[in-house]
Design an enzyme around this catalytic site. Sequence first.
Site, PDB file in Angstrom:
ATOM      1  N   ASP A  39     -12.322 -10.422  -0.862  1.00  0.00           N
ATOM      2  CA  ASP A  39     -13.392 -10.412  -0.418  1.00  0.00           C
ATOM      3  C   ASP A  39     -14.453  -9.353  -1.104  1.00  0.00           C
ATOM      4  OD1 ASP A  39     -12.685  -8.064   0.831  1.00  0.00           O
ATOM      5  OD2 ASP A  39     -12.390  -8.755   2.855  1.00  0.00           O
ATOM      6  N   GLU A  87      -6.185 -10.857  -1.446  1.00  0.00           N
ATOM      7  CA  GLU A  87      -6.989 -10.234  -0.308  1.00  0.00           C
ATOM      8  C   GLU A  87      -8.458 -10.438  -0.549  1.00  0.00           C
ATOM      9  OE1 GLU A  87      -5.827  -7.310   2.072  1.00  0.00           O
ATOM     10  OE2 GLU A  87      -3.523  -7.559   1.685  1.00  0.00           O
ATOM     11  N   HIS A 138     -10.310  -6.092  -2.210  1.00  0.00           N
ATOM     12  CA  HIS A 138     -11.398  -6.098  -1.457  1.00  0.00           C
ATOM     13  C   HIS A 138     -12.568  -5.202  -2.215  1.00  0.00           C
ATOM     14  CE1 HIS A 138      -9.048  -7.268   2.022  1.00  0.00           C
ATOM     15  NE2 HIS A 138      -8.040  -6.357   1.354  1.00  0.00           N
ATOM     16  N   ASN A 191       1.982  -5.333  -3.270  1.00  0.00           N
ATOM     17  CA  ASN A 191       0.640  -5.356  -2.784  1.00  0.00           C
ATOM     18  C   ASN A 191      -0.031  -4.306  -2.658  1.00  0.00           C
ATOM     19  OD1 ASN A 191      -1.146  -7.835  -2.264  1.00  0.00           O
ATOM     20  ND2 ASN A 191      -1.052  -6.725  -0.071  1.00  0.00           N
ATOM     21  N   GLU A 203       0.640  -1.328   0.206  1.00  0.00           N
ATOM     22  CA  GLU A 203      -0.097  -0.048   0.031  1.00  0.00           C
ATOM     23  C   GLU A 203       0.827   1.238  -0.005  1.00  0.00           C
ATOM     24  OE1 GLU A 203      -2.863  -0.372   3.428  1.00  0.00           O
ATOM     25  OE2 GLU A 203      -3.705  -2.156   2.581  1.00  0.00           O
TER      26      GLU A 203
HETATM   27  C1  XIL Z   1      -6.728  -6.206   8.200  1.00  0.00           C
HETATM   28  C2  XIL Z   1      -6.922  -7.318   8.957  1.00  0.00           C
HETATM   29  O1  XIL Z   1      -7.717  -8.267   8.179  1.00  0.00           O
HETATM   30  C3  XIL Z   1      -7.338  -7.139  10.321  1.00  0.00           C
HETATM   31  O2  XIL Z   1      -7.762  -8.047  11.319  1.00  0.00           O
HETATM   32  C4  XIL Z   1      -6.452  -5.921  10.961  1.00  0.00           C
HETATM   33  O3  XIL Z   1      -7.357  -5.341  12.340  1.00  0.00           O
HETATM   34  C5  XIL Z   1      -6.456  -4.826  10.036  1.00  0.00           C
HETATM   35  O4  XIL Z   1      -5.633  -5.343   8.778  1.00  0.00           O
HETATM   36  N1  XIL Z   1      -5.048  -4.617   3.450  1.00  0.00           N
HETATM   37  C6  XIL Z   1      -4.103  -5.484   4.063  1.00  0.00           C
HETATM   38  C7  XIL Z   1      -4.349  -6.173   5.095  1.00  0.00           C
HETATM   39  O5  XIL Z   1      -3.102  -5.566   3.271  1.00  0.00           O
HETATM   40  O6  XIL Z   1      -3.293  -6.648   6.028  1.00  0.00           O
HETATM   41  C8  XIL Z   1      -5.395  -5.795   5.965  1.00  0.00           C
HETATM   42  O7  XIL Z   1      -5.999  -6.817   6.908  1.00  0.00           O
HETATM   43  C9  XIL Z   1      -6.729  -5.521   5.248  1.00  0.00           C
HETATM   44  C10 XIL Z   1      -6.244  -4.440   4.205  1.00  0.00           C
END
Ligand code: XIL
Length: 455
Positions: A280, A278, A249, A212, A170
């Site tokens: 969802d 990641e 996401h 990422n 990020e």
């Molecule tokens: C999130 C986790 O799922 C949570 O449990 C934590 O509180 C915050 O981080 N981007 C990422 C992940 O790269 O590491 C994040 O994970 C979600 C967004």
Amino acid sequence: MTERCQGDTRPRTGPRARTAIVLAAAALLAATSAAFLPGTASAGTTLGASAAEKGRYFGTAVAASRLSDGNYTTILNREFNSVTPENEMKIDATEPQQGRFSYGAAEQIVNHARSRGMSVRGHTLAWHSQQPSWMESMSGSALRSAMLNHVTQVATHFRGQVVAWDVVNEAFEDGTSGARRNSNLQRTGNDWIEAAFRAARAADPNAKLCYNDYNTDNWTHAKTQAVYNMVRDFKARGVPIDCVGFQSHFNNDSPYVSNYRTTLSSFAALGVDVQVTELDIQGAPAATYRSVVEDCLAVARCNGVTVWGIRDSDSWRASQTPLLFNSSGQKKAAYDAVLAALNNGTTPTDPPTTPPTTPPTTPPSGSCTATLQDSTRWGDRFNSQVTVSGASNWTVVVAVTPPQKVSNTWNGTPTWDSSGNVMTMRSNGSGTVFGFTTMANGTWTRPVVRSCTAS
Ligand code: XIL
């Protein structure tokens, strides 16, 4: 290369050659018919096995605290062949005080995964978020050295156990600027990202190193283009980057878009792998989940998909019910759509590679026989299939040639010797065919079956 030529092209004459040809034919027949026997293979019925048959992985984020929940681990062990620690490898977890490293929770996940043949994605070595307070308050050259030391220590600690690292997470701004995110790390100098990648490569030369990010799914977005330009520049200048992770996401504010496949293939065309890291999706619409999987399968260099949690109740966005299993662990419609997409998917269209030139090897057998056959081959890896006859409860020992590494297995329970090169695979039940993916790492020697024992 030399090994393969010497081992494989030797002319074969006399009774040994005839035996080999007969056994090869028998093995081919056995392998072909096994595919049609009911109950012989779980491939096609779980996310991990179906993805593995396409040369991909299907992974999930895992929280160490949930490994004592039987419902959770039953699904994890059945469905997934890759895991990403959800928080346990982050900077605040692994270096809570400067210079004092803490790996317990991460190791719990790594051991759980690797003892079951799942691969591990490491997440994440350098990030503006979830920094321990000592790092948050640092700046300048002190922060730069602390960051590099962190990358080196953590990547060294897990060397050989993590197939891909999110080295940097990020680092770009949202919106239309296309600029770097203004963070304490960015303020140490624009070259902080490439410095992190170089440190990670030195610490674990065999791990794939990924950048990422999120909101990089839409090909037309400024942020996507900014990351693309950075990766293109890194490739041109020889900065060691191997892959790009798309968090994906998806929700109402940041929806899936139909040019996602263009995004994946455009990055892949730069000469990096791409991974959905990641996933969802708000409300878990089956059609959108299906599209994401189809898009990955359509891109040869898309290695796999990771969902960000197992059940809706495990999600960081639980109220959006964005995952494949409901809170009681039942499969949702999105699960069926993903499985169908994995099973319908075609194998990737990598450039043609030299086909194997020897007949399948036949191992010495005890009270069972295990026959290894080459299966799909890609630019960096290949699948092998082992057919066992003469026992339903079998243990087969297979060796790969270093620096090869087995990255995926299906239809058996593997354990490893300390070198990581010798895999002992035990039957899961009535199955007689198991498979595995070997990362070639430049060596294309066929794995060897060492023994087959019935128990
Ligand atoms: C999130 C986790 O799922 C949570 O449990 C934590 O509180 C915050 O981080 N981007 C990422 C992940 O790269 O590491 C994040 O994970 C979600 C967004």
